[in-house]
Design an enzyme around this catalytic site. Sequence first.
Site, PDB file in Angstrom:
ATOM      1  N   ARG A  45     -44.511  46.781  61.078  1.00  0.00           N
ATOM      2  CA  ARG A  45     -45.338  47.438  60.056  1.00  0.00           C
ATOM      3  C   ARG A  45     -44.461  47.983  58.942  1.00  0.00           C
ATOM      4  O   ARG A  45     -43.472  48.684  59.197  1.00  0.00           O
ATOM      5  CB  ARG A  45     -46.135  48.581  60.693  1.00  0.00           C
ATOM      6  CG  ARG A  45     -46.856  49.498  59.705  1.00  0.00           C
ATOM      7  CD  ARG A  45     -47.618  50.586  60.437  1.00  0.00           C
ATOM      8  NE  ARG A  45     -48.190  51.576  59.537  1.00  0.00           N
ATOM      9  CZ  ARG A  45     -47.749  52.834  59.399  1.00  0.00           C
ATOM     10  NH1 ARG A  45     -46.704  53.252  60.121  1.00  0.00           N
ATOM     11  NH2 ARG A  45     -48.329  53.669  58.572  1.00  0.00           N
ATOM     12  N   ARG A  86     -50.715  65.070  48.190  1.00  0.00           N
ATOM     13  CA  ARG A  86     -49.433  65.575  48.673  1.00  0.00           C
ATOM     14  C   ARG A  86     -48.993  66.774  47.856  1.00  0.00           C
ATOM     15  O   ARG A  86     -49.366  66.932  46.689  1.00  0.00           O
ATOM     16  CB  ARG A  86     -48.356  64.484  48.614  1.00  0.00           C
ATOM     17  CG  ARG A  86     -48.551  63.378  49.642  1.00  0.00           C
ATOM     18  CD  ARG A  86     -47.392  62.415  49.670  1.00  0.00           C
ATOM     19  NE  ARG A  86     -47.558  61.403  50.693  1.00  0.00           N
ATOM     20  CZ  ARG A  86     -47.119  61.529  51.952  1.00  0.00           C
ATOM     21  NH1 ARG A  86     -46.479  62.623  52.314  1.00  0.00           N
ATOM     22  NH2 ARG A  86     -47.313  60.566  52.833  1.00  0.00           N
ATOM     23  N   LYS A 230     -58.167  50.920  58.015  1.00  0.00           N
ATOM     24  CA  LYS A 230     -57.653  52.112  58.690  1.00  0.00           C
ATOM     25  C   LYS A 230     -58.738  53.198  58.684  1.00  0.00           C
ATOM     26  O   LYS A 230     -59.187  53.623  57.618  1.00  0.00           O
ATOM     27  CB  LYS A 230     -56.385  52.610  58.000  1.00  0.00           C
ATOM     28  CG  LYS A 230     -55.184  51.691  58.180  1.00  0.00           C
ATOM     29  CD  LYS A 230     -53.972  52.191  57.429  1.00  0.00           C
ATOM     30  CE  LYS A 230     -53.449  53.499  57.994  1.00  0.00           C
ATOM     31  NZ  LYS A 230     -52.238  53.964  57.271  1.00  0.00           N
ATOM     32  N   THR A 288     -50.698  56.377  65.811  1.00  0.00           N
ATOM     33  CA  THR A 288     -50.307  57.747  65.463  1.00  0.00           C
ATOM     34  C   THR A 288     -50.119  58.657  66.677  1.00  0.00           C
ATOM     35  O   THR A 288     -51.008  58.820  67.494  1.00  0.00           O
ATOM     36  CB  THR A 288     -51.303  58.424  64.490  1.00  0.00           C
ATOM     37  OG1 THR A 288     -51.809  57.480  63.569  1.00  0.00           O
ATOM     38  CG2 THR A 288     -50.599  59.550  63.759  1.00  0.00           C
TER      39      THR A 288
END
Length: 482
Positions: A45, A86, A230, A288
Site C-alpha cells: 500500500r 489537519r 474506504k 488500522t
Amino acid sequence: MLAAETEQEQHRLLRKTKIVCTIGPKTASFEAIKGLAELGMNVARLNMSHGTQDWHLGVIKNIKRYNKKFAGSLAIMLDTRGAEIRSGDLKQDLALKVGDILTLTTRRQAELEPYCVEVSHDGFVAEVAPDDIILVDGGMLRLRVLGVGRTDIRCQSLDEGVLSSRRHLNVRGKSAELPTITEQDWRDIEFGIDQRVDFIALSFVREAGPIVDLQKRLQARGVAMEVFAKIESAASIPELDDIIAVADGVMIARGDLGAELPYEDVPLLQDEIIAKCRRAGKPVIVATHMLESMIVNPTPTRAEVTDITHAVQQGADAIMLSGETATGRYPRKALEVMGTVAGRIERHLAAGSAPFLSAREDRLRPKREIAHSAAMLSNNLQAVGTLVITRRGLMAALLSQCRPRGPIFAFTNTTHVRRRLGIYWGVQAFVVALSSDPEVTIQRAIEQLLRKGVVRSGEKIIVLSDILAGGKFVETVQVRVI
C-alpha cells in the site's frame, strides 16, 4: 528451490487471508520489500498522505523490480489522501496539560499568538459547536470546544499530551463537508494510472457518486484497476449499501471511523460491513491499529491477537498493517505475527461452515452456481484444493466468495490479473501459457503445482476450466487424481 524456501512458500500458499502492508521509510528499499514479500505480503500500500510522487515512484520501481527478478506477484494499492482536516505547521510541539486553553484558527498569518494553531479547512468553524469534542489523531488528544467565533475555535484540553505539526483532526459524531476526491487526489490518481498500479483506495467515501466518477475516468483511460471504497466517516454509514454496490471492494478504516463514531459501535459496524461485502461478493479489507503496539514493541498485545482473530473468523479477505510496516521498529516481526495468527486461526476454522452463495439474480448467476458447485465438491471430497483456469480472474474471484476449505490455485496468462488476484481470500495465482487445447493448459498448471511442492501425486484436486466440446468451449467442474 531450497527446502527452507519450499516450506516458506507452502506456508504462504496455505494462508487464505491476505495481508496488505503499508510501505514507508522503514520498508521502501528493494531489500526491505523483498523481505516482506518472502514473509507473506500480498499487497503493498502506498499512502499518498505521506511522501511525494517521486518518493512513491521509487517504491513502485522496487516492487516491479522484485516481481520481475523473482517472478513475484506483489500488487500495488494507491491510497488517496482525501480532504483531511489537519493542524498547521508548528515551530515547536505544544505540550498540553489537562485544562489548558488552545485556539484553533482558520486565519492565514505568518505569526500566530502562543497556543494558537492553524487548521487546514476554512469551513471548520462552521462545522463545530460548543461542547463538541475534537479528536487529535483519532483520540490521542481530546479538545472540548468552549466557543466558536468567525475564524477561531476556543478549546480546552481534556488530556495531557503533545500536539505536533500536521495532526489529523476529527469531530466526534460529525463528518466534515469536504470533497471525496480533491485536485491533489486526481493528480495522484493520474500518477497511479501512469504507473499501472493494481488498486486505488478512495479515502473518505461518503456516497457512491465519487466511486462511479473515478471508475469512469479509469475506463476512459483504458486501464483495469479496482476501486476500493474506504469506510472511515460517519456520513458513509447510511450509504453503505449503495457504496458497496458500485465499489470493487471495501476497506474498513477503523481509525477515522472510531474517531467520528462511538468506539463501541466500531466492532458492530465491522461485523455489518464484512457481512454486507460477503453477500455482495466484494472483497473487504480490515485496516488500522491491528498491531499498533508493534510500532514500538517487538511483541503484540493479546488484545491485538484477538483483533486479528476476529477479522479472520468474520471472513475478511485481507487484513492490513499501517504504521507497523511503514515507520515501526519491527516491520518484519509485525508481518510474521499477522501471518502466523491468521494461519493458525484458519486451520482451526478448517471444518467451518458450508460455502457462501449469493442468491441475487444477475448475468453472473450461472457462473456463481458453477463456482459454488466446485467449492462444495472440493469440501465434500476433501480435495487438496481447486485449480481454476481464468483469463480475467472472474472465476477465481467467484470461487473465493464461496470460501472453500482448500486453497484456490488460479492460473492466468497475464501478470496483471495474477497481481490483482492477490487481494482475494484463498486465491494463490500463477502465470501459465494458455494453449488452444484446454487439457494442455491444465497439465501445465498441475506440473507447476507439483514442482512447487504444494500438491503431491495421488491427491484429489478439483479442476474448474473450459473444455472443447462440439467446437465450443464449455465450462466444466472436474474431479482429478494428480
